[in-house]
Design a protein around this motif. Structure first.
Motif, short mmCIF file in Angstrom:
data_model
loop_
_atom_site.label_atom_id
_atom_site.label_comp_id
_atom_site.label_asym_id
_atom_site.label_seq_id
_atom_site.Cartn_x
_atom_site.Cartn_y
_atom_site.Cartn_z
N THR A 84 23.28 20.25 -3.83
CA THR A 84 23.86 20.06 -2.50
C THR A 84 25.22 19.40 -2.54
N ALA A 85 25.58 18.78 -3.66
CA ALA A 85 26.82 18.04 -3.85
C ALA A 85 26.89 16.78 -2.99
N GLU A 86 25.74 16.33 -2.48
CA GLU A 86 25.72 15.08 -1.73
C GLU A 86 25.90 13.91 -2.69
N VAL A 87 26.70 12.94 -2.29
CA VAL A 87 26.92 11.74 -3.10
C VAL A 87 25.66 10.89 -3.06
N LEU A 88 25.27 10.37 -4.23
CA LEU A 88 24.10 9.51 -4.32
C LEU A 88 24.51 8.05 -4.24
N GLY A 89 23.76 7.28 -3.49
CA GLY A 89 24.02 5.86 -3.38
C GLY A 89 23.48 5.11 -4.58
N ALA A 90 23.66 3.79 -4.57
CA ALA A 90 23.19 2.95 -5.68
C ALA A 90 21.69 3.06 -5.88
N ASP A 91 20.97 3.37 -4.81
CA ASP A 91 19.51 3.50 -4.91
C ASP A 91 19.08 4.89 -5.39
N GLY A 92 20.05 5.78 -5.62
CA GLY A 92 19.74 7.12 -6.09
C GLY A 92 19.46 8.13 -4.99
N ALA A 93 19.46 7.67 -3.75
CA ALA A 93 19.21 8.57 -2.61
C ALA A 93 20.52 9.17 -2.12
N ALA A 94 20.43 10.40 -1.62
CA ALA A 94 21.62 11.07 -1.08
C ALA A 94 22.12 10.34 0.17
N ILE A 95 23.43 10.26 0.29
CA ILE A 95 24.06 9.68 1.48
C ILE A 95 24.35 10.84 2.42
N PRO A 96 23.62 10.94 3.54
CA PRO A 96 23.77 12.10 4.42
C PRO A 96 25.20 12.30 4.90
N GLY A 97 25.68 13.53 4.73
CA GLY A 97 27.01 13.89 5.21
C GLY A 97 28.16 13.53 4.29
N LEU A 98 27.89 12.89 3.15
CA LEU A 98 28.96 12.53 2.21
C LEU A 98 28.85 13.43 0.98
N TYR A 99 29.89 14.20 0.73
CA TYR A 99 29.90 15.17 -0.36
C TYR A 99 31.04 14.89 -1.31
N ALA A 100 30.87 15.31 -2.54
CA ALA A 100 31.94 15.23 -3.53
C ALA A 100 31.91 16.53 -4.34
N ALA A 101 33.09 17.06 -4.60
CA ALA A 101 33.17 18.33 -5.32
C ALA A 101 34.28 18.27 -6.36
N GLY A 102 34.26 19.22 -7.26
CA GLY A 102 35.30 19.28 -8.29
C GLY A 102 35.16 18.15 -9.27
N ARG A 103 36.28 17.76 -9.85
CA ARG A 103 36.26 16.77 -10.92
C ARG A 103 35.94 15.35 -10.44
N THR A 104 35.84 15.13 -9.14
CA THR A 104 35.41 13.81 -8.67
C THR A 104 33.92 13.63 -8.87
N ALA A 105 33.22 14.74 -9.10
CA ALA A 105 31.77 14.66 -9.18
C ALA A 105 31.18 15.33 -10.40
N VAL A 106 31.79 16.36 -10.89
CA VAL A 106 31.23 17.10 -12.01
C VAL A 106 32.31 17.38 -13.03
N GLY A 107 31.92 17.83 -14.16
CA GLY A 107 32.90 18.22 -15.16
C GLY A 107 32.22 18.50 -16.49
N VAL A 108 32.67 19.53 -17.12
CA VAL A 108 32.18 19.85 -18.45
C VAL A 108 33.08 19.14 -19.44
N SER A 109 32.56 18.12 -20.07
CA SER A 109 33.35 17.36 -21.01
C SER A 109 33.34 18.04 -22.37
N SER A 110 34.49 18.09 -22.99
CA SER A 110 34.59 18.67 -24.32
C SER A 110 35.56 17.80 -25.13
N ASN A 111 35.86 18.23 -26.32
CA ASN A 111 36.79 17.46 -27.15
C ASN A 111 38.24 17.62 -26.69
N GLY A 112 38.47 18.47 -25.75
CA GLY A 112 39.81 18.66 -25.22
C GLY A 112 39.71 19.39 -23.89
N TYR A 113 40.79 19.46 -23.19
CA TYR A 113 40.79 20.13 -21.90
C TYR A 113 40.78 21.63 -22.09
#
Length: 139
Positions: A84-113
């Motif tokens: 859903t891309a909902e941001v999770l709070g400190a308690d691990g529960a989704a914060i309703p209506g707050l979303y994060a997308a792209g590199r602010t939230a996900v990313g495939v890390s590798s040894n280089g870009y």
């Protein structure tokens, strides 16, 4: 790249012109989390290991360092519910209506870009966030 090193954290802090007490406290808190099997930033436990001894290394990435603007990027940061891309709070529960997308939230890390991965991350997580937000408005 101008890497700096020192045998102790306090000496590294001096070479980096940062607060030595703060650096030592941050490393101590991280190590305590490793030993307790938790990390406040949500890092996977199988990727964690204690920072127990020198030498220590750092690279200056500030506005006065040699690498400004830095040729680096962040990968993640905000913990999200993957479908859903909902941001999770400190308690691990989704914060309703707050979303994060792209590199602010996900990313495939590798040894280089790898060119194009940021676009793919944005499309995938952005589409999930948009779909979930649309379902919320019609429910």
């Amino acid at each position: 790249m101008t890497c700096r090193s020192a045998p102790t954290l306090r000496q590294l802090a001096a070479r980096m012109d940062i607060d030595a007490d703060g650096l030592e406290a941050s490393v101590a808190a991280y190590n305590a989390g490793v030993r307790a099997g938790v990390d406040g930033l949500g890092k996977r436990l199988d990727t964690m290991s204690p920072i127990d001894g020198g030498p220590y290394y750092a690279i200056p990435f500030d506005k006065d360092g040699l690498l400004y603007p830095t040729p680096c990027l962040t990968l993640g940061g905000l913990r999200t519910e993957g479908l859903t891309a909902e941001v999770l709070g400190a308690d691990g529960a989704a914060i309703p209506g707050l979303y994060a997308a792209g590199r602010t939230a996900v990313g495939v890390s590798s040894n280089g870009y790898v060119s194009g991965l940021s676009v793919a991350d944005g499309i995938f997580s952005g589409r999930n966030a948009g779909r979930h937000a649309a379902r919320r408005t019609t429910a």
